[in-house]
Design an enzyme around this catalytic site. Structure first.
Site, short mmCIF file in Angstrom:
data_model
loop_
_atom_site.label_atom_id
_atom_site.label_comp_id
_atom_site.label_asym_id
_atom_site.label_seq_id
_atom_site.Cartn_x
_atom_site.Cartn_y
_atom_site.Cartn_z
CG ASP A 308 0.04 0.52 2.57
OD1 ASP A 308 0.70 -1.06 2.81
OD2 ASP A 308 -0.36 0.81 3.74
CD GLU A 309 -1.21 5.20 2.74
OE1 GLU A 309 -2.11 5.47 2.46
OE2 GLU A 309 -0.83 4.37 4.21
CB ALA A 310 4.56 2.26 -2.99
#
Ligand code: ACM
Ligand code: ZN
Length: 517
Positions: A308-310
């Site tokens: 997530d959320e890279a």
């Protein structure tokens, strides 16, 4: 010769029997206080004082054939059969029939809960099985670390609620919490920080410093391999699978603080603050070595790889990332992330494991066998189901347990996720076809702990909302899915009543349950 009873005496007797009948009916409720509500429950005559329940004579039969006879043609999947049980509670003892030890365990949890909720337990017959195979809770121990005893206490409650998956979020930007022999600095350095409260450490999305283990007043901690073995033994006795999460490629501020060579090489010499560099072979070597130790520690079928959320923007600037994209024919940074996840999936498969990732792993193409944890909402999950993937629903607006329960709550964040809101979630959206339904593995509540520093606060966020998640995960849709507004309101009122009974009991056991007194 019939006895002749005077007419007034007759009236008195009729009235007496009527009162007796009402008293008996009142003493034997037709529903239970149980959470999760069992699939089928019927009252028998008689009752038992709850303090006699512990010493009750038990007759257990483990036989699939015998259980199938009790099921009388009801069709259950194999995994449901394994957890199912039939139980007859009488004054002289209890008979349990199950296909597997797991079913016997759930029957005993039902008995334990019945004995705890009421001073008098009605004799009854129960036929029960789970609706979903994945009934989970996630705990973030990176932002704030609670430790082994806290985890065991929550596993105990999960078991009572017939929940069976504990997702252990062990690593993230502000702290690495797992002993890895190949990379000792992960725990000698990045399990410790000067500030206890997360927001004092992280300022404006920029993480703070770490300090060496043993530094006076350092905040933090980590699990040794022995601690993990202890937790796993405790969980396994309660039929709970512990699934570790090792985040990649984002949320890696701490790994990069311990091993700066895992960062992208940027033209200005700067380092991006979050991500691992997927352009370097040494990053894969790091991840594989870490995962090998994780696989040795955790026998779970799944490994959660985050995803997530890279932010990915520095991958555009990094010479190693650019070279990797060219060599692999990748069209953009989304595909570079997908390349990384697919490669890690191949590695996991080689070691007999399957991967779970947050729903961003759909971007750039999903790894062939990956299970998606749908957190932004349910749409990503529905898309994954259509593509033939397994899904676990953890939508923020229903199941994020760091979000506040009412506006008066201590440190309220996020949207309002009241107990009623949690209870209202239906995992089987109408667009999911019958043929695809088996891809919905289940549901999970997620306790992120940016704002949650203390154990009492963590429990207050978990309970009573976890009770509602347990019920949605286990109880049959027919027990809840009233089609009319009036029916839905009744379902909710009944659940709220049962949740308040269980909350009182949990408080007596030492849990902090919202609302706090
Ligand atoms: C997430 O909440 N970043 C999975
Ligand atoms: Zn890079």
């Amino acid at each position: 010769m019939p006895r002749i009873i005077p007419i007034d005496m007759k009236r008195i007797l009729i009235a007496f029997y009527a009162v007796l009948l009402v008293a008996v009916v009142e003493a034997q409720p037709q529903s239970t206080n149980l959470i999760p509500a069992p699939a089928e429950y019927s009252v028998r005559s008689g009752s038992i004082s709850s303090n006699k329940m512990a010493g009750l004579h038990e007759k257990v039969r483990i036989s699939e054939k015998a259980l199938l006879r009790r099921l009388e043609g009801r069709k259950l999947a194999d995994w449901q059969l394994k957890s199912a049980y039939w139980m007859e509670l009488g004054k002289k003892g209890v008979k349990i029939v199950a296909a597997d030890e797991e079913g016997v365990f759930y029957a005993r949890q039902t008995l334990k809960m019945m004995a705890s909720l009421d001073s008098t337990v009605s004799c009854c017959t129960i036929l029960d099985w789970p609706r979903f195979r994945y009934r989970g809770v996630m705990l973030d121990e990176s932002r704030h670390f609670q430790g082994k005893d806290f985890v065991k206490k929550q596993l105990e409650m999960m078991a009572l609620l017939k929940m069976n998956r504990f997702h252990f979020h062990l690593v993230d930007n502000p702290g690495w919490r797992l002993q890895i022999d190949a990379y000792p600095r992960l725990t000698k350095l990045t399990a410790w920080r000067p500030e206890a409260f997360f927001w004092d450490w992280e300022k404006n999305q920029i993480g703070g410093a770490f300090v060496e283990e043993g530094t006076s007043e350092a905040y933090g901690g980590y699990y040794t391999k022995q601690d993990i073995a202890d937790i796993l033994a405790f969980a396994s006795e309660r039929h709970i699978e512990v699934i570790p999460e090792i985040e990649m490629p984002g949320h890696n501020y701490e790994t990069r603080a311990a091993y700066p060579e895992l960062a992208c090489s940027l033209p200005n010499g700067g380092k991006d603050p979050w991500e691992l560099c997927p352009g370097k072979e040494s990053t894969f070597e790091f991840l594989e070595k870490v995962l090998l130790e994780v696989f040795d520690m955790f026998p779970s079928q799944y490994i959660h790889i985050g995803g997530d959320e890279a932010r990915k923007n520095n991958w555009q600037l990094c010479a190693d990332c650019q070279a990797k994209m060219k060599a692999e024919g990748l069209k953009g940074v989304e595909e570079l992330q997908s390349y990384m996840i697919r490669r890690m999936e191949r590695f996991a498969h080689k070691h007999g494991k399957r991967i779970i990732g947050w729903d961003e792993i759909l971007q750039g193409g999903l790894a062939p066998d990956a299970t998606v944890m749908s957190w932004h909402g349910i749409e990503a999950g529905l898309k994954a189901v259509k593509e033939g993937h397994d899904v676990i629903f953890t939508p923020t607006h229903y199941f994020y347990l760091d979000y506040h329960q009412d506006s008066a709550q201590f440190r309220p964040v996020g949207r309002l996720v009241s107990l009623e809101k949690v209870y209202s979630f239906e995992p089987m959206a109408e667009s999911i076809s019958e043929a695809d339904a088996h891809h919905v593995l289940g549901i999970q509540g997620c306790l992120w702990t940016e704002h949650v520093q203390d154990a009492w606060h963590a429990e207050m966020m978990l309970y009573p909302r976890v009770f509602a998640i347990a019920e949605t995960g286990w109880s049959q849709a027919e027990n809840k899915k009233s089609s009319t507004a009036e029916g839905k309101a009744k379902d909710w009122q009944d659940f709220e009543r049962r949740a308040s009974v269980l909350s009182e009991v949990a408080r007596k056991w030492g849990y902090t349950v919202y609302p706090c007194r």
